[in-house]
Enzyme design. Structure first.
Site, mmCIF file in Angstrom:
data_model
loop_
_atom_site.group_PDB
_atom_site.id
_atom_site.type_symbol
_atom_site.label_atom_id
_atom_site.label_comp_id
_atom_site.label_asym_id
_atom_site.label_seq_id
_atom_site.Cartn_x
_atom_site.Cartn_y
_atom_site.Cartn_z
ATOM 1 C CE LYS A 1 -3.855 -2.292 0.320
ATOM 2 N NZ LYS A 1 -4.906 -2.228 -0.705
ATOM 3 C CD GLU B 1 -4.545 -2.992 -6.723
ATOM 4 O OE1 GLU B 1 -3.539 -3.728 -6.812
ATOM 5 O OE2 GLU B 1 -5.522 -3.261 -6.008
ATOM 6 C CG ASP C 1 -14.912 -6.750 -5.890
ATOM 7 O OD1 ASP C 1 -14.051 -6.569 -5.007
ATOM 8 O OD2 ASP C 1 -16.076 -7.118 -5.628
ATOM 9 C CD GLU D 1 -9.790 -2.284 -4.313
ATOM 10 O OE1 GLU D 1 -8.584 -2.524 -4.458
ATOM 11 O OE2 GLU D 1 -10.337 -2.204 -3.199
ATOM 12 C CG ASP E 1 -3.783 -0.853 -3.841
ATOM 13 O OD1 ASP E 1 -4.300 0.171 -4.330
ATOM 14 O OD2 ASP E 1 -4.445 -1.804 -3.383
ATOM 15 C CG HIS F 1 -10.195 -6.264 -5.020
ATOM 16 N ND1 HIS F 1 -11.434 -6.251 -4.418
ATOM 17 C CD2 HIS F 1 -9.325 -5.792 -4.094
ATOM 18 C CE1 HIS F 1 -11.319 -5.769 -3.196
ATOM 19 N NE2 HIS F 1 -10.066 -5.492 -2.963
#
Lengths: 437, 437
Positions: free
Chosen positions: A221, A275, A325, A302, A249, A352
């Protein structure tokens, strides 16, 4: 007597994950992973039930549950077999109900509610057929698969004829692919090391464990602080070595210009993809970012609301990886459309997952894609996050970094009875014993 | 004692409009116009209340009402004056709540719920200030207006500095424009003649009445059957003559290629714009259609979910007219952003209205735009549909085809007490006396 669908029951299930900072990222600092859960019952003597859910991260899970309950009249009372044999028709009826449609259209709470119900119907159909959903789908004919798809708003990018061609091209080799899948599983990657709330030592340790566990890709992240991101990426790259892929991400944290500048700061660590660099609604923004940060690749999906936005992300060359997703778009049927679109444009699908039960669901979609749509695992990985699997009757199994193909009938969506009691919000014991936030 | 907001009450209000085919179009054959209605109360001795609503077309209005109720903790208990003085901050708190955000993000049921609450707070602020909302907004400084706007995801198209420049350029002439507005009103156009459910004789009669009433533009619903549309457009063109503008509205009925072919069939009747030719999510599709059907113009917006999609419609040159909706995006604040974006790109705003109370709301936004943003009425018209105004305490007033500027304090959103009782769903007398559909 014709067996019928006789009940649609909903459950507001929440896990107090914010207490451990599992799942913390730049946009979601303190999620309580939750499921707006649905069980569809019948009066058939086989007593099978269909289980499905929408995933949320806490507040609002009650709204989501209410929206699922509102779909009861579309399901309860229907003849069981005829309904399960025509899930394309049921999908169209719910998605195109002219009054409900106004609440989206085809997006947000109402669309996710339809997702939960559609996926529960697929779970029920697969249980009755004695097959996992990936196998059930892969055994359908190209014509039956095309009939599941609503091509409205897609025909400038994908026609039913083109979809049939894609599916027919994937027919040869299915038997061999099934054997390969059952032997080797499907590649996963892990997000477990990279949550923003973890300290550097934990990050380094989890990165090394991921490699030791056989993963060839991890994810971090990013997006809260650029200096922190540089430091954490350096630690991760050092820990995993030069060949393991590191995805980053940003969870929609940036504006377009900011995304480009930020990714350029991180580029020296060779991130594999970035992402959700910006709003999931910003097709043109993603395309601009993709052009500017190449050779770093853009991935998103997602929070992409439906097939129409995926269509545009593909048409505009905005994404190198499509991250569908299982429970945001309207369930299996819409994801079949999305897999077909991705195949048409030659973009690999890397779903995702994480949250509550998303790993359990998406494995079926990727395995179906391998069996019957793209026919390939190349450059394809399913996200894996090691949270909350213990609550499922048939949790995912990861072996040497790969998802083991599930063989239990259904969609792997069934939560344990005990979990439905303990984590019920707000009256379950887990919540009555926790101090209010 | 500091006065506080003390209550947020919701009402599921539905009108059985499907019985008359008022509001029938190619996608919405039998709407029951509805309001998920909210009243915000305080403990201030002035006893003013804030009224707002989300508009739906029937089924699902209960879900929408539930979503509004879920916002109670964000409003009730707050200090009254400080809250009304910082509606930019309140907006950000609700829209960016990290858990609720997952339900959109910024779209669908949850976003419309925020719209209802935000608009109710503006209604309350305006009532307390003794001004109509258009005047309240126009009297704010450029800096105060910019502070209402969330520029997240907009900065590649509009920066706070550019927004300030737009607002400062509109400062000179405000006094003159206010006088003009109060004297002349703001141009409207009427959709009343054009519903699909009306027969040819009624269409012709209503077209002539519209011209006699002073309207210089009408709108026809199209998209169900091309031969019908050709016949109806011929009747309408004959009835209104060559100079009155006829807009056509497909209500998202077409795919991209179909839209282009269909509009070419209608082009000989000189349609002024084609509205919602395809999915509101399809920015690239709208741009393709716009290039192909020029000089017929593309208009859209009533189902555009938020400012990020409007940004792209403008960036891509997809629309010649921007049709904001008062209650689909997150209320006044987001519409200020959208008006600023439109001004930046030089695209006239012609709001969507009709339904329940949308005419009442949007008139304030267009009049504010004239006063303080675009500074112009050129090529700008507000939709007018003559439905359900009698239920409002301060209904819109149309004079010679123009909206008369409202002077009552507030947002003109207050429904009559009697309506809240009679049309309550499902227990109000209007519904208990109607046979179930």
């Amino acid at each position: 007597m014709t067996a019928r669908i006789t009940s649609l029951r909903t459950y507001d299930i929440r896990f107090p994950t914010s207490q451990e900072l599992d799942g913390s990222d730049a946009m979601n600092p303190d999620p309580d992973y939750s499921a707006a859960y649905v069980i569809i019952g019948t009066d058939h003597p086989d007593r099978h039930e269909g289980h499905g859910f929408a995933f949320t991260i806490g507040r609002g899970n009650d709204i989501q549950t209410t929206a699922i309950s509102a779909l009861e009249p579309y399901v309860v009372g229907r003849p069981l077999q005829a309904t399960l044999d025509d899930l394309g028709g049921v999908w169209r009826e719910m998605v195109h109900d002219s009054q409900l449609r106004w609440l989206g259209p085809e997006k947000g709470v109402m669309h996710m509610a339809i997702s939960a119900v559609v996926n529960a119907l697929w779970d029920l159909r697969a249980k009755r057929a004695g097959k996992p959903v990936w196998k059930l789908l892969a055994d359908l004919t190209p014509e039956e698969l095309v009939d599941l798809v609503d091509f409205r708003y897609l025909s400038d990018a994908l026609t039913p004829g083109e979809a049939l061609d894609i599916l027919r091209r994937a027919e040869p080799g299915k038997v061999e692919r099934e054997a390969y899948l059952l032997d080797h599983g499907y590649p996963g990657y892990t997000t477990t090391p990279g949550w923003l709330g973890y300290d550097d030592a934990k990050l380094a340790r989890l990165c090394k464990e991921a490699v030791a566990d056989g993963f060839t890709q991890i994810k971090l992240k990013v997006g809260a602080d650029v200096a922190d991101d540089v430091r954490r990426l350096a630690i991760a790259r050092e820990a995993v070595g030069p060949t393991v892929r590191i995805a980053v991400d940003a969870n929609q944290r940036w504006d377009v210009g900011q995304a480009i500048a930020w990714v350029r700061e991180l580029a020296r660590f060779d991130p594999w993809w970035v992402e959700e660099p910006t709003s999931p609604d910003d097709v043109l923004g993603h395309a601009t970012i993709a052009r500017a940060i190449s050779p770093v690749r853009v991935a998103t999906g997602e929070h992409v609301q439906n097939r129409v936005v995926f269509k545009q992300l593909l048409q505009s060359g905005a994404i190198s990886y499509l991250q569908l997703d299982a429970a945001r778009v309207a369930g299996v049927n819409e994801n079949v459309a999305i897999l077909l679109l991705a195949a048409k444009f030659g973009v690999p699908v890397c779903p995702h997952a994480g949250g509550v039960g998303l790993c359990e669901l998406v494995q079926h979609l990727s395995m179906f894609d391998y069996m019957a749509v793209s026919g390939s695992m190349e450059n394809r990985v399913i996200e894996f996050v090691d949270h909350l699997h213990e609550h499922f009757v048939h949790p995912v199994v990861i072996r040497n970094g790969n998802y083991v193909a599930p063989t239990s009938p259904g969609f792997s969506a069934t939560l344990r009875r005990r979990t439905l009691v303990d984590y019920a919000y707000p009256d379950g014991p887990v919540w009555t014993e926790v101090p209010a936030a």
